[in-house]
Design a protein around this motif. Structure first.
Motif, short mmCIF file in Angstrom:
data_model
loop_
_atom_site.label_atom_id
_atom_site.label_comp_id
_atom_site.label_asym_id
_atom_site.label_seq_id
_atom_site.Cartn_x
_atom_site.Cartn_y
_atom_site.Cartn_z
N GLN A 295 1.18 -0.92 -0.10
CA GLN A 295 0.04 -0.13 -0.28
C GLN A 295 0.61 1.28 0.01
N ARG A 296 0.40 2.31 -0.72
CA ARG A 296 0.66 3.67 -0.52
C ARG A 296 -0.07 4.15 -0.38
N SER A 297 0.03 5.53 0.12
CA SER A 297 -1.21 6.85 -0.08
C SER A 297 -0.09 8.28 -0.78
N TYR A 298 -1.04 8.71 -1.07
CA TYR A 298 -1.26 9.44 -2.16
C TYR A 298 -2.42 10.85 -2.33
N ALA A 299 -1.54 12.36 -2.39
CA ALA A 299 -2.55 13.26 -2.13
C ALA A 299 -3.35 13.19 -2.97
N THR A 300 -3.95 12.90 -3.55
CA THR A 300 -5.56 12.94 -4.68
C THR A 300 -6.51 11.90 -4.58
N GLY A 301 -7.61 11.96 -4.56
CA GLY A 301 -8.05 11.44 -4.70
C GLY A 301 -8.22 10.15 -5.06
N GLU A 302 -9.28 9.26 -5.49
CA GLU A 302 -8.94 7.65 -4.94
C GLU A 302 -9.73 7.70 -6.63
N GLY B 202 -5.75 11.45 1.45
CA GLY B 202 -6.43 11.82 0.45
C GLY B 202 -6.95 10.35 -0.17
N ALA B 203 -5.83 9.57 -0.68
CA ALA B 203 -6.43 8.35 -1.40
C ALA B 203 -5.08 7.38 -0.87
N THR B 204 -5.88 6.15 -0.96
CA THR B 204 -4.50 4.58 -0.18
C THR B 204 -4.76 3.97 -1.17
N VAL B 205 -3.34 2.96 -2.65
CA VAL B 205 -3.98 2.26 -3.53
C VAL B 205 -3.04 0.98 -2.94
N PHE B 206 -3.52 0.03 -3.22
CA PHE B 206 -3.52 -1.27 -1.94
C PHE B 206 -3.18 -1.97 -3.65
N VAL B 207 -2.48 -3.16 -3.64
CA VAL B 207 -1.65 -3.77 -4.54
C VAL B 207 -1.93 -5.48 -3.79
#
Length: 170
Positions: free
Chosen positions: A41-48, A102-107
């Motif tokens: 996982q990693r978070s970004y300062a943007t919408g999902e 913002g949004a967290t991307v899980f991979v």
């Protein structure tokens, strides 16, 4: 006495089965660790939605084929042939969720390996009267699944997340 002997035999069978079960392999989940610094996982300062769009573009730019893409859910795969009789498929699953940053991307990536297996069979044809017998053999190749495992290498996921980060602003 015969009744006691059958109870003893029954207890022996139960004990033997319990010992055999104890000799089996350990369950995989016993080695599972839930860590805060997992590489998935990693978070970004943007919408999902923007994060998932960048993740989809990152996968496409690396030759992955998108099997399913919903607003915040992506499934893609890429095929490899590392050896002549070995094929591998890398399945990529992405889920984007809103978070406080913002949004967290899980991979999650799963590598499945298939080995080429030759299957042969034979048949013959005979003519009535015993005159001619024509034997022939037939062989077919098929891919047999030999392993499937989750990719755990931090460098692999870091490279993906770094690419996603560069695509968010574009």
């Amino acid at each position: 006495m015969k009744h006691t002997g059958s109870i003893t035999r029954g207890a022996f069978v139960v004990l033997l089965l319990a010992l055999c079960a104890a000799c089996g392999t350990r369950p995989v989940y016993e080695d599972e660790e839930f860590k805060k610094d997992a590489p998935y996982q990693r978070s970004y300062a943007t919408g999902e939605q923007e994060a998932c769009d960048a993740a989809q573009r990152a996968l496409l730019s690396q030759g992955y084929r998108i099997d399913e893409a919903k607003d915040t859910n992506i499934h893609a795969h890429k095929e490899f042939q590392p050896e002549e009789e070995l094929n591998a498929v890398l399945d990529f699953h992405v889920i984007c969720k809103t978070s406080s940053k913002g949004a967290t991307v899980f991979v999650n990536a799963i590598e499945t390996r298939y080995k080429l297996k030759k299957v042969s069979g034979g048949a013959s044809v005979s003519v009535a009267g015993g005159g001619i017998s024509l034997p022939w053999s037939k062989s077919a190749d098929s891919l047999v699944k030999v392993s499937s495992t989750t990719v755990t290498e931090k460098k692999f996921y870091k490279q993906f997340f770094d690419l996603v980060g560069t695509l968010i602003d574009k």
